[in-house]
Design a protein around this motif. Structure first.
Motif, PDB file in Angstrom:
ATOM      1  N   LEU A 158      26.132  49.138  67.095  1.00 23.35           N
ATOM      2  CA  LEU A 158      25.450  49.786  68.216  1.00 23.35           C
ATOM      3  C   LEU A 158      25.576  48.948  69.483  1.00 23.35           C
ATOM      4  O   LEU A 158      25.793  49.488  70.582  1.00 23.35           O
ATOM      5  N   THR A 159      25.475  47.620  69.330  1.00 23.09           N
ATOM      6  CA  THR A 159      25.618  46.742  70.492  1.00 23.09           C
ATOM      7  C   THR A 159      27.014  46.849  71.100  1.00 23.09           C
ATOM      8  O   THR A 159      27.176  46.939  72.320  1.00 23.09           O
ATOM      9  N   LEU A 160      28.039  46.839  70.234  1.00 24.64           N
ATOM     10  CA  LEU A 160      29.404  46.975  70.742  1.00 24.64           C
ATOM     11  C   LEU A 160      29.612  48.315  71.425  1.00 24.64           C
ATOM     12  O   LEU A 160      30.305  48.404  72.450  1.00 24.64           O
ATOM     13  N   LEU A 161      29.007  49.370  70.869  1.00 24.28           N
ATOM     14  CA  LEU A 161      29.138  50.695  71.482  1.00 24.28           C
ATOM     15  C   LEU A 161      28.491  50.717  72.860  1.00 24.28           C
ATOM     16  O   LEU A 161      29.061  51.257  73.822  1.00 24.28           O
ATOM     17  N   VAL A 162      27.301  50.126  72.968  1.00 24.97           N
ATOM     18  CA  VAL A 162      26.613  50.091  74.263  1.00 24.97           C
ATOM     19  C   VAL A 162      27.418  49.295  75.290  1.00 24.97           C
ATOM     20  O   VAL A 162      27.557  49.696  76.446  1.00 24.97           O
ATOM     21  N   ILE A 163      27.984  48.141  74.846  1.00 23.07           N
ATOM     22  CA  ILE A 163      28.792  47.339  75.762  1.00 23.07           C
ATOM     23  C   ILE A 163      30.027  48.107  76.209  1.00 23.07           C
ATOM     24  O   ILE A 163      30.405  48.089  77.394  1.00 23.07           O
ATOM     25  N   ALA A 164      30.682  48.798  75.282  1.00 23.99           N
ATOM     26  CA  ALA A 164      31.884  49.560  75.632  1.00 23.99           C
ATOM     27  C   ALA A 164      31.561  50.686  76.605  1.00 23.99           C
ATOM     28  O   ALA A 164      32.266  50.895  77.605  1.00 23.99           O
ATOM     29  N   VAL A 165      30.476  51.423  76.319  1.00 23.77           N
ATOM     30  CA  VAL A 165      30.090  52.519  77.219  1.00 23.77           C
ATOM     31  C   VAL A 165      29.686  51.967  78.581  1.00 23.77           C
ATOM     32  O   VAL A 165      30.072  52.504  79.631  1.00 23.77           O
ATOM     33  N   GLY A 166      28.907  50.869  78.581  1.00 27.63           N
ATOM     34  CA  GLY A 166      28.509  50.260  79.850  1.00 27.63           C
ATOM     35  C   GLY A 166      29.700  49.776  80.653  1.00 27.63           C
ATOM     36  O   GLY A 166      29.739  49.918  81.878  1.00 27.63           O
ATOM     37  N   ALA A 167      30.691  49.184  79.955  1.00 26.55           N
ATOM     38  CA  ALA A 167      31.893  48.719  80.650  1.00 26.55           C
ATOM     39  C   ALA A 167      32.675  49.888  81.251  1.00 26.55           C
ATOM     40  O   ALA A 167      33.168  49.807  82.380  1.00 26.55           O
ATOM     41  N   ALA A 168      32.772  50.991  80.488  1.00 27.97           N
ATOM     42  CA  ALA A 168      33.495  52.158  81.005  1.00 27.97           C
ATOM     43  C   ALA A 168      32.793  52.749  82.227  1.00 27.97           C
ATOM     44  O   ALA A 168      33.432  53.062  83.242  1.00 27.97           O
ATOM     45  N   VAL A 169      31.467  52.873  82.133  1.00 26.41           N
ATOM     46  CA  VAL A 169      30.706  53.408  83.275  1.00 26.41           C
ATOM     47  C   VAL A 169      30.825  52.474  84.476  1.00 26.41           C
ATOM     48  O   VAL A 169      30.972  52.916  85.623  1.00 26.41           O
ATOM     49  N   SER A 170      30.777  51.168  84.217  1.00 27.30           N
ATOM     50  CA  SER A 170      30.902  50.194  85.306  1.00 27.30           C
ATOM     51  C   SER A 170      32.264  50.300  85.986  1.00 27.30           C
ATOM     52  O   SER A 170      32.365  50.195  87.217  1.00 27.30           O
ATOM     53  N   CYS A 171      33.326  50.492  85.188  1.00 26.40           N
ATOM     54  CA  CYS A 171      34.665  50.637  85.768  1.00 26.40           C
ATOM     55  C   CYS A 171      34.742  51.847  86.679  1.00 26.40           C
ATOM     56  O   CYS A 171      35.280  51.783  87.792  1.00 26.40           O
ATOM     57  N   VAL A 172      34.184  52.986  86.214  1.00 28.17           N
ATOM     58  CA  VAL A 172      34.228  54.214  87.024  1.00 28.17           C
ATOM     59  C   VAL A 172      33.435  54.025  88.311  1.00 28.17           C
ATOM     60  O   VAL A 172      33.899  54.356  89.410  1.00 28.17           O
ATOM     61  N   LEU A 173      32.202  53.491  88.178  1.00 30.02           N
ATOM     62  CA  LEU A 173      31.367  53.302  89.369  1.00 30.02           C
ATOM     63  C   LEU A 173      31.988  52.295  90.330  1.00 30.02           C
ATOM     64  O   LEU A 173      31.941  52.475  91.553  1.00 30.02           O
ATOM     65  N   ALA A 174      32.583  51.224  89.778  1.00 29.78           N
ATOM     66  CA  ALA A 174      33.218  50.226  90.640  1.00 29.78           C
ATOM     67  C   ALA A 174      34.402  50.820  91.392  1.00 29.78           C
ATOM     68  O   ALA A 174      34.613  50.529  92.581  1.00 29.78           O
ATOM     69  N   TYR A 175      35.181  51.658  90.707  1.00 23.94           N
ATOM     70  CA  TYR A 175      36.326  52.296  91.366  1.00 23.94           C
ATOM     71  C   TYR A 175      35.852  53.226  92.487  1.00 23.94           C
ATOM     72  O   TYR A 175      36.379  53.180  93.613  1.00 23.94           O
ATOM     73  N   LEU A 176      34.855  54.072  92.186  1.00 23.23           N
ATOM     74  CA  LEU A 176      34.349  54.999  93.214  1.00 23.23           C
ATOM     75  C   LEU A 176      33.743  54.224  94.381  1.00 23.23           C
ATOM     76  O   LEU A 176      33.936  54.590  95.550  1.00 23.23           O
ATOM     77  N   LEU A 177      33.026  53.161  94.075  1.00 24.91           N
ATOM     78  CA  LEU A 177      32.412  52.363  95.138  1.00 24.91           C
ATOM     79  C   LEU A 177      33.476  51.715  96.021  1.00 24.91           C
ATOM     80  O   LEU A 177      33.379  51.736  97.256  1.00 24.91           O
ATOM     81  N   SER A 178      34.493  51.135  95.393  1.00 24.57           N
ATOM     82  CA  SER A 178      35.531  50.462  96.176  1.00 24.57           C
ATOM     83  C   SER A 178      36.315  51.457  97.030  1.00 24.57           C
ATOM     84  O   SER A 178      36.673  51.163  98.168  1.00 24.57           O
TER      85      SER A 178
END
Length: 605
Positions: free
Chosen positions: A308-328
């Motif tokens: 579950l921890t790995l899943l949360v980290i993976a989902v958080g990383a994916a969401v962070s990548c999308v948000l970082a791209y849109l923000l940049s």
């Protein structure tokens, strides 16, 4: 390594702003998430591990209670046999009685033993060894060690020393390949109840399976090992592996287990995986029940938390990548637009404008860009209009060159006339004045050698001495090293002029002026000292604070304040200008500037 780090740094700094934002935002989002997830997983794994060990410890306590109950039953059984009247009578008989009577006694004793064993299903063997030579047992055959026993060895010695009390003895195996057999024995010295005379020995042998059955229901993890140890660390029973039964346990944790009462701890060694050791001690026998299980088996309990921890980290990383791209993209889009407009301006097209929608920093930059473009347009128009005026100014400047040349020629004529008439003092004055004029209007760098600047001061002093005659006495002391350095053009001349005009001119009698120059640390110190009339304290404070205004309208303002502004312009805060004076005692002015060895040395701020 340093070159590789430098190349990596240059590559990162040379990337686009959008890439830099991505590289900056992603670690800030992913690293805390990964650290928090890892910490949560390890913390939860520790909690799960402790809970599992606590459960195992409670299970061991229950098993130990069952073993204690079993031991008490054995002791109670030996007490029943000890006090049986039939057994007392049979063992008291003579060894020379008839075979028929011995046969009857055997049947009688067998019935008594069967009666005692009928209450419970025990995997034990009972042996009655009489002093009269009688041998009675429940098993199929009598071991040779019991048929012809030695009262001074092993269990028999313990029974004899105990004087009728129950004793326990562990069977130690010389071979580690024994997987079955007797592992524990209990015994009593049999005595007559009325006379207390020895009748023989009672031995109860317990098989390993009889003890292993007691802790089969214990919480045993996959890959774990259950051990039953005596007080000396010998293995009485074990499961599932039994090849070490009867041998002494040789593990790093055995001393800690034997010294403690109950608990659990982690044991790790070089080249071996870490294990958890859970142990409990019997209060009745002192035996140790030990459960050894790999830590990896315990961590499997927290595998769901890990996943579950790995899943949360993976989902958080994916969401962070999308948000970082849109923000940049959203942040750098106006900057890319501004960059495109600047390239258009570089081609010479000034008919551009940046659309400003917001009042943030990018919007302010866009408005500044629009204002800059408009200002450039105005400057181009002004430059075009002033071009004609510059042409006229150049013509006037060429005409103005006539005046200095005319003045030089006039001074040169006066010099030759003074020489013809042998008026040397007039000749020296005219030459000094010409040198001063030529030096003051000479074009070139603002930094000149100290010796050249000091030569112009000497020319100035020559003229002043011609004016004041014997009333003025001048001394110049310069270190040879200072003369090779560079200084600001005409830096000391206003200070020297002030010393003569405001200090020595109004003094009665001879006036002395001292000019020194020397290197002090990383600076060059120039000092101009006179013994003139000095400056009143109130006026000195206004001069040093920059608030003094001369009452004489003819003054040009070229003085101490001008020198201070030039020093600040060229050296910033790296200069010293101090003024000290006492009325009727004189004035001292000190200037310190950085050491300048070449005229191209960068000191201008």
């Amino acid at each position: 390594m340093a070159n590789w780090i430098r190349k990596l740094k240059n590559n990162l700094l040379g990337t686009s702003l959008q890439t830099k934002l991505l590289l900056a935002v992603l670690p800030l989002a992913i690293i805390p998430l990964a650290v928090l997830g890892t910490f949560s997983y390890h913390k939860s794994a520790q909690v799960v591990q402790q809970q599992v060990c606590q459960t195992i410890l409670e299970s061991l306590s229950q098993v130990n209670y069952s073993l204690d109950y079993f031991v008490k039953d054995i002791e109670q059984l030996t007490m029943y046999i000890y006090s049986s009247r039939d057994i007392q009578d049979v063992l008291s008989k003579s060894a020379d009685r008839s075979l028929a009577e011995k046969h009857q006694d055997k049947q009688k004793v067998g019935e008594v033993l069967d009666t005692f064993l009928g209450f419970k299903n025990w995997d034990i063997s009972i042996y009655l060894l009489g002093e009269n030579g009688d041998r009675y047992f429940t098993g199929d055959l009598l071991p040779g060690a019991y048929d012809d026993y030695n009262a001074s060895w092993g269990l028999f010695r313990k029974m004899r020393l105990a004087g009728g009390n129950v004793v326990w003895d562990t069977h130690y195996s010389m071979k580690k390949t024994d997987d079955f057999g007797i592992v524990l024995s209990s015994g009593r010295l049999l005595k007559r109840v009325d006379t207390n005379a020895p009748l023989g020995y009672l031995v109860v042998d317990m098989m390993e399976n009889a003890l292993a059955d007691k802790y089969k229901k214990a919480h045993l993890q996959p890959g774990g090992q259950m051990l039953l140890l005596d007080r000396n660390g010998y293995i009485i029973s074990s499961t599932p592996s039994k090849h070490k039964v009867g041998t002494k346990l040789e593990e790093p944790f055995v001393d800690r287990v034997l010294a403690g009462g109950k608990g659990f701890f982690e044991q790790s060694g070089e080249g071996t995986p870490p294990v958890m050791v859970v142990y409990d001690t019997s209060e009745v026998t002192g035996f140790k029940l030990v459960n050894v299980l790999p830590v990896a088996a315990l961590t499997q309990e927290s595998s769901s938390i890990r996943n579950l921890t790995l899943l949360v980290i993976a989902v958080g990383a994916a969401v962070s990548c999308v948000l970082a791209y849109l923000l940049s993209v959203n942040i750098t889009h106006p900057l890319r637009k501004l960059k495109s407009l600047m390239r258009t301006v570089e081609t010479g097209n000034l008919d551009v404008a940046f659309p400003t929608k917001y009042k943030d920093e990018v919007g302010q930059l866009g408005r500044s860009f629009n204002a800059m473009v408009q200002r450039i347009k105005q400057l181009i128009d002004e430059v075009y209009k002033k071009q004609l005026m510059l042409q006229e100014a150049e013509i006037r400047a060429i005409q103005a060159q006539f005046n200095p040349h005319f003045l030089y020629n006039a001074l040169d004529s006066i010099n030759w006339m003074a020489r013809i008439h042998k008026l040397d003092h007039i000749s020296r004055t005219v030459v000094s004045l010409g040198e001063l004029l030529r030096f003051s209007i000479r074009k070139g760098q603002a930094l000149i050698p100290v010796r050249e600047d000091m030569q112009q001061i000497r020319n100035f002093l020559t003229i002043q001495q011609m004016r004041y005659g014997d009333k003025l006495e001048v001394h110049i002391e310069l270190d040879e090293e200072v003369e090779r350095l560079y200084t600001l053009k005409l830096m000391l001349q206003p200070i020297v002029e002030n010393a003569i005009t405001h200090g020595l001119e109004m003094k009665r009698g001879l006036g002395r002026l001292l000019i020194t120059g020397k290197v002090v640390g990383e600076r060059v110190r120039f000092e101009v000292r006179d013994d003139g009339v000095g400056i009143p304290q109130e006026k000195l404070e206004r001069i040093t604070s920059g608030q003094f205004v001369s009452a004489d309208e003819r003054k040009t303002g070229i003085g101490l304040e001008n020198v201070k502004k030039r020093l600040q312009l060229y050296f910033g805060d790296r200069y010293v200008l101090s003024l000290a004076s006492q009325p009727q005692q004189g004035t001292t002015t000190i200037i310190e500037i950085p050491i300048i060895r070449t005229p191209g040395e960068d000191t201008h701020v």
